[in-house]
Design an enzyme around this catalytic site. Sequence first.
Site, PDB file in Angstrom:
ATOM      1  N   SER A   1       0.813  -1.215   0.000  1.00 62.25           N
ATOM      2  CA  SER A   1       0.000   0.000   0.000  1.00 62.25           C
ATOM      3  C   SER A   1       0.848   1.268   0.000  1.00 62.25           C
ATOM      4  O   SER A   1       1.725   1.447  -0.829  1.00 62.25           O
ATOM      5  CB  SER A   1      -0.970  -0.050   1.183  1.00 62.25           C
ATOM      6  OG  SER A   1      -2.024   0.866   1.033  1.00 62.25           O
TER       7      SER A   1
ATOM      8  N   ASP B   1      -5.309  -3.511  -3.239  1.00 68.30           N
ATOM      9  CA  ASP B   1      -4.449  -3.146  -2.124  1.00 68.30           C
ATOM     10  C   ASP B   1      -4.305  -4.324  -1.156  1.00 68.30           C
ATOM     11  O   ASP B   1      -5.286  -4.844  -0.640  1.00 68.30           O
ATOM     12  CB  ASP B   1      -5.097  -1.951  -1.414  1.00 68.30           C
ATOM     13  CG  ASP B   1      -4.191  -1.283  -0.402  1.00 68.30           C
ATOM     14  OD1 ASP B   1      -3.395  -1.986   0.224  1.00 68.30           O
ATOM     15  OD2 ASP B   1      -4.311  -0.062  -0.240  1.00 68.30           O
TER      16      ASP B   1
END
Length: 580
Positions: free
Chosen positions: A101, A434
């Site tokens: 991320s 993600d």
Amino acid sequence: MTDKPQQAAFTTKSRPGKQNERSDISVHFGISEEEKVAVQNRGKKVLMALQKLGINTKKGPVVSVLVSGGGLRAAIACQGVLTELSHLGILDMVTYIAGVSGSTWCMASLYTQSDDGWKDLWKAECELQRRLRENSWDFFIALNKLCKAAERDDYSLTDFWSHSFVYYLTKELMDFRLSHVKHQSVMGTVPYPIFATISQELKIGEKKNLKAWFEFTPDWAGYSTLGYSEPGAYVSTPHCGSKFEGGKLIKQEPERDFSYLRALCGSALADKDIVVQYIKDFFKKFMDLESMQRSVLIAEPDGINLKDILEELFNLMATFQTDGDCLPSLAKLQHTMSGDKNFDEAAAYVTKLTELLSRTDKDEQRQLFHELLIKTWKKDLMEKSHISSYLNFLWKTICCLLSWTWGTTNNFLYKAEDIEDKHLTGGQNLHLMDAGLAINSAYPLVLPPVRNSDIILSFDFSEGDPFMTITETENYCKSCNIPFPPVDKDRLKQDADAPWDCYVFEGEKGPVVMHFPLFNRVNCGSAGIIKEKWKTYETFRFRDYSDDEVIQLLKDSKLNVNKNKDRILAKISELSKATS
């Protein structure tokens, strides 16, 4: 007692490790031959760094640095950590850097640096501060990039996220590609980078599917080895996104750049309502751009004004995605369309849709809205338009919002005969997301049997539970029968509100794990100050950090390294002796 390993994700008809004749796709255990060479050469650099500190050994341990997710907070903190590791000489002992991320935003920027740039990461840190301070973000550059991205067949909300949200926060766009790092990595001059995502197809419901991890390295991208019984499936990084069928390359597409990869890794989808609102606000900026209103960019031939219709459609899709009341939006849309012969059919369909809406479920409603979009969009309007690329971008974004389409890429395993799992081979596309939705730290990509790390330095920038990544990794390892040091969950629970700056986990098997929570008793002083820090640096903060806030965050993250320098070096030295 460990749980029984899950059913194999990859059942191959050929011997694991055998590549197809084009060598674009590979099914193998552990790391690739290319990565083995890179790790071997990096090992020589590690050995030299150890010897400079008086640690005499024939072979250094495999040290992996994990940097977690956490939006812009993670990107800045990651920079601070790596700068301090470099300053103390510890980064030269690191074999892998694996990011999730927001930390990948920093990693991508650093891996555009030359070898000389890696020798002094302080310069990269100063450049980061300059970008954030000067707000080097350009609306028209973002718009042009989005119009170009919308020309691709695999355009998705990830493209929108890349050139709006990630560009807006980081103030940086990069045409550099991950495969460009190959020369540095194979020479061992930099730690080998691993960018982590997960596959939406394998993440069913809220269950954090063990098979879902999808990694990007300079050599290969794909599903990582799972446990000791399941090989991974990979495509060469330059060909990731190209079209394959039956294991053969059908159409080569350009490799995606770092700007896209950062958006893919950091799509921050944990809070859908916030994400939708952000997309909605940014979309409105594009629609209300003053220069657009002064020109004929929105006003189409024959007096047709698409602006209001497009905006109402977008609001309708956003309302649908956030489970709001769609009826007021439908009424506004119908009013806007009424009286315009170009949209008679669409307006009539709105009436029908309004009547059916309350009698259908979510999936059926999505189909109805999809049909509305088809009836609304007129091909001849695009053909008459002087700004067809702009309209195409707006339209594709509306469609992606309805379907909530993220991370679309061609499935390199489509109809692959050597893979029996139909979840992997059945669809032409796959959707990557993600990895913060999984563990928020890339433990599964550096643990045995994938990369056999001897010591893991885990810098955790996660908001909320400072030990979530540790406890979830322990659960993951039990499910896959992978050695992981014992975790005293009762103690961690007691420390959750005010953790210390370093925790060491080690056992008879598996790697030594050193865990560093971002905000802690050492760099903050008390639970109250820790709580205030999290409010200041919350993950979904969409306004700019002040210069003072950036400097303080860098200072806090560096302190976690500096205060624990001796503990880190002592453990590396101990493990070096064990491998000599």
